[in-house]
Design a protein around this motif. Structure first.
Motif, PDB file in Angstrom:
ATOM      1  N   ALA A  28       0.817  -1.201   0.000  1.00 30.21           N
ATOM      2  CA  ALA A  28       0.000   0.000   0.000  1.00 30.21           C
ATOM      3  C   ALA A  28       0.857   1.259   0.000  1.00 30.21           C
ATOM      4  O   ALA A  28       0.518   2.233  -0.641  1.00 30.21           O
ATOM      5  CB  ALA A  28      -0.919  -0.008   1.218  1.00 30.21           C
ATOM      6  N   SER A  29       1.951   1.245   0.743  1.00 27.58           N
ATOM      7  CA  SER A  29       2.788   2.432   0.823  1.00 27.58           C
ATOM      8  C   SER A  29       4.204   2.031   1.168  1.00 27.58           C
ATOM      9  O   SER A  29       4.421   1.183   2.021  1.00 27.58           O
ATOM     10  CB  SER A  29       2.244   3.370   1.904  1.00 27.58           C
ATOM     11  N   ALA A  30       5.151   2.649   0.508  1.00 25.71           N
ATOM     12  CA  ALA A  30       6.545   2.336   0.780  1.00 25.71           C
ATOM     13  C   ALA A  30       7.067   3.150   1.964  1.00 25.71           C
ATOM     14  O   ALA A  30       8.077   2.813   2.546  1.00 25.71           O
ATOM     15  CB  ALA A  30       7.391   2.607  -0.452  1.00 25.71           C
ATOM     16  N   GLY A  31       6.391   4.225   2.346  1.00 24.20           N
ATOM     17  CA  GLY A  31       6.852   5.059   3.447  1.00 24.20           C
ATOM     18  C   GLY A  31       8.000   5.952   3.022  1.00 24.20           C
ATOM     19  O   GLY A  31       8.619   5.750   1.979  1.00 24.20           O
ATOM     20  N   THR A  32       8.274   6.942   3.855  1.00 21.66           N
ATOM     21  CA  THR A  32       9.347   7.891   3.581  1.00 21.66           C
ATOM     22  C   THR A  32      10.111   8.156   4.871  1.00 21.66           C
ATOM     23  O   THR A  32       9.506   8.494   5.890  1.00 21.66           O
ATOM     24  CB  THR A  32       8.784   9.227   3.060  1.00 21.66           C
ATOM     25  N   ALA A  60      10.601   4.751   8.374  1.00 22.34           N
ATOM     26  CA  ALA A  60       9.250   4.291   8.043  1.00 22.34           C
ATOM     27  C   ALA A  60       9.082   2.796   8.308  1.00 22.34           C
ATOM     28  O   ALA A  60       8.045   2.370   8.804  1.00 22.34           O
ATOM     29  CB  ALA A  60       8.931   4.611   6.581  1.00 22.34           C
ATOM     30  N   ASN A  61      10.095   2.007   7.995  1.00 18.80           N
ATOM     31  CA  ASN A  61      10.024   0.570   8.224  1.00 18.80           C
ATOM     32  C   ASN A  61      10.184   0.314   9.722  1.00 18.80           C
ATOM     33  O   ASN A  61      11.277   0.379  10.257  1.00 18.80           O
ATOM     34  CB  ASN A  61      11.112  -0.151   7.426  1.00 18.80           C
ATOM     35  N   GLY A  62       9.090   0.083  10.390  1.00 15.49           N
ATOM     36  CA  GLY A  62       9.110  -0.111  11.836  1.00 15.49           C
ATOM     37  C   GLY A  62       8.520   1.066  12.590  1.00 15.49           C
ATOM     38  O   GLY A  62       8.392   1.018  13.809  1.00 15.49           O
ATOM     39  N   ASP A  63       8.187   2.143  11.884  1.00 16.09           N
ATOM     40  CA  ASP A  63       7.577   3.323  12.492  1.00 16.09           C
ATOM     41  C   ASP A  63       8.336   3.732  13.752  1.00 16.09           C
ATOM     42  O   ASP A  63       7.810   3.721  14.857  1.00 16.09           O
ATOM     43  CB  ASP A  63       6.104   3.054  12.848  1.00 16.09           C
ATOM     44  N   GLY A 101      27.102  10.971  22.169  1.00 20.10           N
ATOM     45  CA  GLY A 101      27.243   9.659  21.562  1.00 20.10           C
ATOM     46  C   GLY A 101      26.119   8.685  21.893  1.00 20.10           C
ATOM     47  O   GLY A 101      26.145   7.547  21.446  1.00 20.10           O
ATOM     48  N   THR A 102      25.126   9.127  22.658  1.00 20.92           N
ATOM     49  CA  THR A 102      24.022   8.233  22.990  1.00 20.92           C
ATOM     50  C   THR A 102      22.797   8.564  22.152  1.00 20.92           C
ATOM     51  O   THR A 102      22.620   9.695  21.703  1.00 20.92           O
ATOM     52  CB  THR A 102      23.650   8.313  24.484  1.00 20.92           C
ATOM     53  N   CYS A 103      21.952   7.558  21.972  1.00 19.47           N
ATOM     54  CA  CYS A 103      20.715   7.716  21.214  1.00 19.47           C
ATOM     55  C   CYS A 103      19.575   7.053  21.976  1.00 19.47           C
ATOM     56  O   CYS A 103      19.798   6.147  22.774  1.00 19.47           O
ATOM     57  CB  CYS A 103      20.825   7.070  19.836  1.00 19.47           C
ATOM     58  N   ALA A 104      18.364   7.515  21.723  1.00 20.33           N
ATOM     59  CA  ALA A 104      17.161   6.902  22.271  1.00 20.33           C
ATOM     60  C   ALA A 104      16.177   6.730  21.127  1.00 20.33           C
ATOM     61  O   ALA A 104      16.001   7.630  20.303  1.00 20.33           O
ATOM     62  CB  ALA A 104      16.559   7.769  23.360  1.00 20.33           C
ATOM     63  N   THR A 105      15.523   5.563  21.084  1.00 17.70           N
ATOM     64  CA  THR A 105      14.585   5.249  20.003  1.00 17.70           C
ATOM     65  C   THR A 105      13.204   4.988  20.583  1.00 17.70           C
ATOM     66  O   THR A 105      13.080   4.383  21.644  1.00 17.70           O
ATOM     67  CB  THR A 105      15.056   4.004  19.228  1.00 17.70           C
ATOM     68  N   TYR A 106      12.189   5.457  19.870  1.00 13.50           N
ATOM     69  CA  TYR A 106      10.806   5.202  20.254  1.00 13.50           C
ATOM     70  C   TYR A 106      10.101   4.643  19.027  1.00 13.50           C
ATOM     71  O   TYR A 106      10.351   5.093  17.906  1.00 13.50           O
ATOM     72  CB  TYR A 106      10.114   6.491  20.711  1.00 13.50           C
ATOM     73  N   SER A 107       9.222   3.677  19.238  1.00 17.56           N
ATOM     74  CA  SER A 107       8.497   3.062  18.137  1.00 17.56           C
ATOM     75  C   SER A 107       7.022   2.938  18.508  1.00 17.56           C
ATOM     76  O   SER A 107       6.689   2.611  19.639  1.00 17.56           O
ATOM     77  CB  SER A 107       9.079   1.680  17.849  1.00 17.56           C
ATOM     78  N   LYS A 108       6.168   3.211  17.545  1.00 11.50           N
ATOM     79  CA  LYS A 108       4.724   3.127  17.752  1.00 11.50           C
ATOM     80  C   LYS A 108       4.112   2.718  16.418  1.00 11.50           C
ATOM     81  O   LYS A 108       4.540   3.198  15.368  1.00 11.50           O
ATOM     82  CB  LYS A 108       4.197   4.492  18.186  1.00 11.50           C
ATOM     83  N   ASP A 109       3.115   1.857  16.450  1.00 14.28           N
ATOM     84  CA  ASP A 109       2.457   1.441  15.216  1.00 14.28           C
ATOM     85  C   ASP A 109       1.650   2.607  14.662  1.00 14.28           C
ATOM     86  O   ASP A 109       0.765   3.134  15.340  1.00 14.28           O
ATOM     87  CB  ASP A 109       1.557   0.232  15.480  1.00 14.28           C
ATOM     88  N   ILE A 110       1.981   3.024  13.460  1.00  8.92           N
ATOM     89  CA  ILE A 110       1.317   4.141  12.789  1.00  8.92           C
ATOM     90  C   ILE A 110       0.693   3.596  11.508  1.00  8.92           C
ATOM     91  O   ILE A 110       1.351   2.862  10.768  1.00  8.92           O
ATOM     92  CB  ILE A 110       2.321   5.266  12.446  1.00  8.92           C
ATOM     93  N   PRO A 111      -0.574   3.938  11.231  1.00 10.96           N
ATOM     94  CA  PRO A 111      -1.198   3.445   9.991  1.00 10.96           C
ATOM     95  C   PRO A 111      -0.391   3.826   8.750  1.00 10.96           C
ATOM     96  O   PRO A 111       0.168   4.923   8.668  1.00 10.96           O
ATOM     97  CB  PRO A 111      -2.564   4.135   9.985  1.00 10.96           C
ATOM     98  N   GLU A 112      -0.343   2.901   7.802  1.00 12.26           N
ATOM     99  CA  GLU A 112       0.386   3.131   6.553  1.00 12.26           C
ATOM    100  C   GLU A 112      -0.108   4.385   5.839  1.00 12.26           C
ATOM    101  O   GLU A 112      -1.306   4.653   5.800  1.00 12.26           O
ATOM    102  CB  GLU A 112       0.236   1.932   5.612  1.00 12.26           C
ATOM    103  N   GLY A 113       0.831   5.150   5.296  1.00 13.20           N
ATOM    104  CA  GLY A 113       0.502   6.329   4.512  1.00 13.20           C
ATOM    105  C   GLY A 113       0.275   7.599   5.318  1.00 13.20           C
ATOM    106  O   GLY A 113       0.087   8.666   4.743  1.00 13.20           O
ATOM    107  N   VAL A 114       0.314   7.508   6.643  1.00 14.64           N
ATOM    108  CA  VAL A 114       0.087   8.686   7.489  1.00 14.64           C
ATOM    109  C   VAL A 114       1.365   9.515   7.554  1.00 14.64           C
ATOM    110  O   VAL A 114       2.457   8.986   7.778  1.00 14.64           O
ATOM    111  CB  VAL A 114      -0.363   8.263   8.909  1.00 14.64           C
TER     112      VAL A 114
END
Length: 140
Positions: A28-32, A60-63, A101-114
């Motif tokens: 449906a969407s490749a994401g950006t 985009a892959n993994g939101d 040098g440190t990073c923090a990541t957050y992930s949440k399911d987002i509907p495709e194309g949003v």
């Protein structure tokens, strides 16, 4: 009816059907993806230079979005993600507060194309004032 004409029509019908099936199974969407820096001014006697002190990215892959601290300045780097889905505005952030040098990541399911609107900034402490705010976008 001529056999060549029947064969040509059959071939055309088959090609149309195969194309329709192939297009129907496409994602449906490749994401950006997106990224941006937050920069602080370093001024000398003659001029000022913008120095990257933090970086925000959206994948985009993994939101997921990430805040990375690039400078030993004592500030934390924050990336805020905001999108509208299901009639509601969703706001989540990732905070890199453990030093350079440190990073923090957050992930949440987002509907495709949003479209996801993101901001990256740095600030002194948890309740500091956001400095050098820059925006960027991604598409889930």
């Amino acid at each position: 009816m001529n056999v060549k004409g029947i064969a040509a029509k059959a071939f055309t019908s088959t090609a149309i059907a195969v194309t329709a099936v192939a297009l129907g199974s496409a994602p449906a969407s490749a994401g950006t993806n997106g990224s941006e820096y937050t920069r602080a001014q370093s001024c000398g006697a003659i001029s000022c230079t913008a120095i990257p002190v933090g970086k925000g990215t959206f994948t985009a892959n993994g939101d997921k979005w990430e805040a990375c601290d690039l400078s030993a300045d004592g500030d934390r780097v924050i990336v805020e993600a905001r999108w509208v889905s299901g009639g509601a505005t969703h706001i989540y952030s990732a905070t890199a507060a453990s030093g350079e040098g440190t990073c923090a990541t957050y992930s949440k399911d987002i509907p495709e194309g949003v479209t996801v609107n993101l901001k990256v900034w740095h600030q002194d402490g948890a309740n500091g004032t956001p400095k050098d705010v820059n925006g960027f976008k991604g598409v889930a």
